[in-house]
Design a protein around this motif. Structure first.
Motif, short mmCIF file in Angstrom:
data_model
loop_
_atom_site.label_atom_id
_atom_site.label_comp_id
_atom_site.label_asym_id
_atom_site.label_seq_id
_atom_site.Cartn_x
_atom_site.Cartn_y
_atom_site.Cartn_z
N ARG A 121 0.83 -1.21 0.00
CA ARG A 121 0.00 0.00 0.00
C ARG A 121 0.86 1.25 0.00
NH1 ARG A 121 -4.84 -1.57 4.19
NH2 ARG A 121 -6.18 -2.56 2.63
N THR A 155 2.22 1.70 -3.60
CA THR A 155 1.22 2.16 -4.56
C THR A 155 0.67 3.53 -4.19
OG1 THR A 155 -0.45 0.95 -3.31
CG2 THR A 155 0.46 -0.15 -5.24
N ARG A 170 2.17 6.14 -9.76
CA ARG A 170 0.95 5.38 -9.95
C ARG A 170 0.70 5.06 -11.42
NH1 ARG A 170 -3.33 8.67 -6.64
NH2 ARG A 170 -1.76 10.30 -6.43
N ARG A 171 1.20 5.92 -12.31
CA ARG A 171 1.08 5.60 -13.73
C ARG A 171 1.91 4.37 -14.09
NH1 ARG A 171 -1.01 10.60 -15.35
NH2 ARG A 171 0.46 12.00 -14.40
N TYR A 230 -1.91 -2.57 -10.00
CA TYR A 230 -2.03 -3.07 -8.63
C TYR A 230 -3.23 -4.01 -8.52
CZ TYR A 230 -2.60 -2.64 -3.47
OH TYR A 230 -2.73 -2.88 -2.13
N PRO A 255 -5.10 -5.40 -5.38
CA PRO A 255 -5.16 -5.43 -3.91
C PRO A 255 -5.62 -6.79 -3.40
CG PRO A 255 -6.35 -3.54 -4.78
CD PRO A 255 -6.09 -4.46 -5.93
N GLN A 265 -7.39 -5.73 -15.02
CA GLN A 265 -7.39 -4.29 -14.73
C GLN A 265 -5.99 -3.82 -14.33
OE1 GLN A 265 -6.92 -2.56 -11.65
NE2 GLN A 265 -6.48 -4.46 -10.58
#
Ligand SMILES: Nc1ncnc2c1ncn2[C@@H]1O[C@H](COP(=O)(O)OP(=O)(O)O)[C@@H](O)[C@H]1O
Ligand SMILES: [Mg+2]
Lengths: 323, 269
Positions: A45, A48, A73-74, A78, A80, A145
């Protein structure tokens, strides 16, 4: 590609991770191995940019997680823990939304989503509502995703948790394929998974890094003998002594009515043991080779001695029954 | 900076630099607005793919129709409409928490917020996107009641200015209510708690407003002063004062800012 420097995170009084440092090179598949509560999710976490560390810093692709959080972040895809997805959306719509949000240009967005769906094998249920998918299918949508904006780095938090063995195998295969084009950090509490998928391992426990190595070195360090579990219907009271006298057997322990027979590594005694038990007429009920559980690995790595307490947990149970 | 640049001999380059900088700024703004739009559109779609929006719209229209019939229809067609709009605002008080309670609370309880906030979007974009998404639903709701005054246009003689300003007021009242609902949703991961919290705050606003015009003592005076809704009621009289508009947008901005702060605080917990 990813450099982590002395990350510490405290939740109030609880120190979740302490002085965690490591590096991930381009093309690595790094396994983050540790039991529940070790601090895997916390570290991910922070990487990211979902949370800030209490102290320490990290860079992804040269960008600082504080100063260039959007750039970081680009670069990251991720997944989770628990695969949180919008359950009321159809798969394709959801992936189009993710692609738009992560800056995939409108022109070519549909093609990109189609490509990703083919790669993760979610195209068969592209128009189904996510809430109606099986766990394994949802996991694949989760992976889809994560890669939809083609990020160089993938961070996957327990990507095979709570899947059945067949789904687990599929997911691992998919991750290995993705490893060809992406740098991957994945967390797991299954030792065997690391050796199947990863080329480097970090063992973390109690929020601290305990070991960094290749899976091969690690298992060589851990496995100095094999363990075979036997159950008999009519074992005599001196069964353990009799088994111990067999050639190649190092030690025998009794546990919950089962016999744990330790043999030297690579001396596969399963056939001999079966023949022996049948000859004696003990009524062989069960015979299987045990995999080391992670807890055992920890005991060995952290305490350093060879003596092993074999927990009655097998690889099969770890794969199936974690939920 | 700009002054110093003027004294630089190559003035042309300076202007082109300025132009380029402002163009980059515009492109950045454009991309930022685009992200807000993407989130807003997704929210809007979510409402209209579940039964929620339809059920609320149905209930709203039914009650609005009923009130219209009671308040306006039974009386002469030339009566002022303000009671009608006041009643609509009261219905909003019940409907808004139902609309907003899921906005952030649901994402937090299912964990999807983690994927949203680890995408390359700022917390502001998330809050604004969510707000405009639900504001879109509210706008649809308001537009759908437009046929009541239109009937009056046709058959009665009413001041059109009053109707337009009343509509603007209703629209903005909804905006304030929604910003409060979104703020409540940022505070918790339970939709029920978030809904009740929003309703509680709205109820308080309403009570303050009531005290404001019923009590003639110091407390009433105080209430009149702090009442958010009285600004909006002023509008229903047919006069649109920019002061009221600015006030309204500020209140919305305040709650959205607060929601964004709450969202951001996850980082330091
Ligand atoms: N939000 C939180 N608040 C308080 N403590 C937390 C929170 N999240 C995790 N922890 C604690 O931090 C430690 C590490 O947790 P986590 O990173 O989730 O471990 P893992 O993913 O390896 O299971 C645990 O002791 C856990 O109880
Ligand atoms: Mg975890």
């Amino acid at each position: 590609m990813v450099e982590v420097e002395q990350l510490t995170k405290k939740y109030g009084e609880v120190t979740a991770i302490k002085d965690v440092s490591f590096r991930v090179e381009r093309g690595d598949i790094l396994g983050f191995l540790g039991p529940n509560g070790a601090g895997k999710t916390t570290t991910m976490r922070i990487l990211t940019c979902f949370m800030a560390p209490t102290s320490g810093t990290a860079r992804v692709g040269g960008y600082d997680i504080f100063k260039d959080s959007l750039e970081v972040r680009r670069l990251i895809g991720y997944l989770p823990e628990g695969v949180p997805l919008y359950r009321d959306m159809a798969v394709r719509k959801y992936l189009l939304y993710c692609a738009a949000l992560r800056g995939v240009p409108r022109r070519g967005r549909e093609d990109r989503v189609d490509e990703v769906m083919a790669k993760t094998h979610v195209d068969e249920f592209a128009d189904k509502i996510i809430g109606k998918l099986s766990k394994g299918q949802r996991q694949r949508v989760g992976l889809a995703q994560a890669i939809v904006h083609d990020p160089p780095v993938l961070i996957l938090d327990e990507p095979t948790a709570s899947l059945d063995p067949a789904q687990t195998r599929e997911a691992r295969e998919l991750i290995r394929t993705l490893g060809k084009d992406h740098t991957i950090i994945l967390s797991t509490h299954i030792l065997a998974e690391v050796s199947m998928v990863c080329n480097r391992v970090i063992i973390i426990d109690g929020g601290e890094v305990k070991a960094v190595d290749t899976p091969d070195n690690l298992s060589r360090q851990i496995r100095q003998s094999d363990v075979i579990q036997l159950r008999f219907k009519r074992a005599p009271s001196d069964a353990a002594q009799q088994l111990r006298k067999l050639k190649g057997v190092q030690r025998v322990q009794q546990q919950d009515g089962a016999f744990m027979v330790e043999t030297s590594l690579d001396a596969d005694l399963r056939e001999e043991l079966a023949a022996f038990a049948v000859n004696k007429g003990w009524g062989l009920l069960e015979l299987r080779r045990m995999e080391l559980s992670l807890e055992d690995a920890f005991i060995e790595i952290t305490s350093g001695h060879v003596e092993r307490i074999v927990a009655a947990s097998s690889e099969a149970r770890q794969e199936g029954g974690t939920d | 900076m700009a002054v110093r640049q003027q004294s630089v001999p190559v003035a042309e380059r300076t202007t082109s630099q300025v132009q380029r900088a402002s163009r980059a700024g515009l492109a950045g703004l454009g991309a930022s607005l685009q992200t807000i739009g993407i989130i807003a559109l997704k929210e809007l779609r979510t409402y209209f793919t579940s039964w929620m929006a339809y059920a609320l719209i149905a209930v709203y229209l039914f009650i609005a129709g009923f009130i219209y019939w009671v308040v306006v229809g039974r009386m002469s067609h030339s009566l002022p409409l303000s009671p009608f709009f006041a009643e609509l605002a009261i219905i909003l008080m019940f409907i808004v928490p139902l609309l907003t309670m899921r906005l952030l609370a649901e994402e937090k309880s299912t964990g999807t917020v983690e994927l949203l906030l680890t995408s390359p979007v700022t917390d502001w974009q998330v809050v604004l996107g969510k707000f405009f998404g639900v504001f879109g639903v509210h706008t649809v709701l308001v537009l759908l009641t437009a046929h009541f005054p239109i009937m009056l246009f046709k058959w009665g003689n009413v001041d059109k200015g009053i109707i337009w300003s009343s509509y603007l007021s209703l629209w903005l009242t909804g905006g304030i209510f929604l910003s409060i609902g979104l703020w409540a949703s940022s505070l918790t991961d339970s939709q029920v708690v978030s809904g009740f919290l929003a309703f509680g705050v709205l109820l308080m606003l309403w009570l303050v407003n009531i005290f404001g015009f019923t009590m003639q003592n110091a407390f009433g005076e105080f209430c009149r002063h702090v009442s958010v809704l009285s600004h909006l009621e002023d509008m229903t009289s047919g006069v649109i004062d920019t002061k009221d508009l600015v006030y309204c947008v500020s209140v919305i901005g305040f709650f959205l800012f607060w929601a964004k702060q709450v969202l951001e605080s996850r980082k330091w917990k």
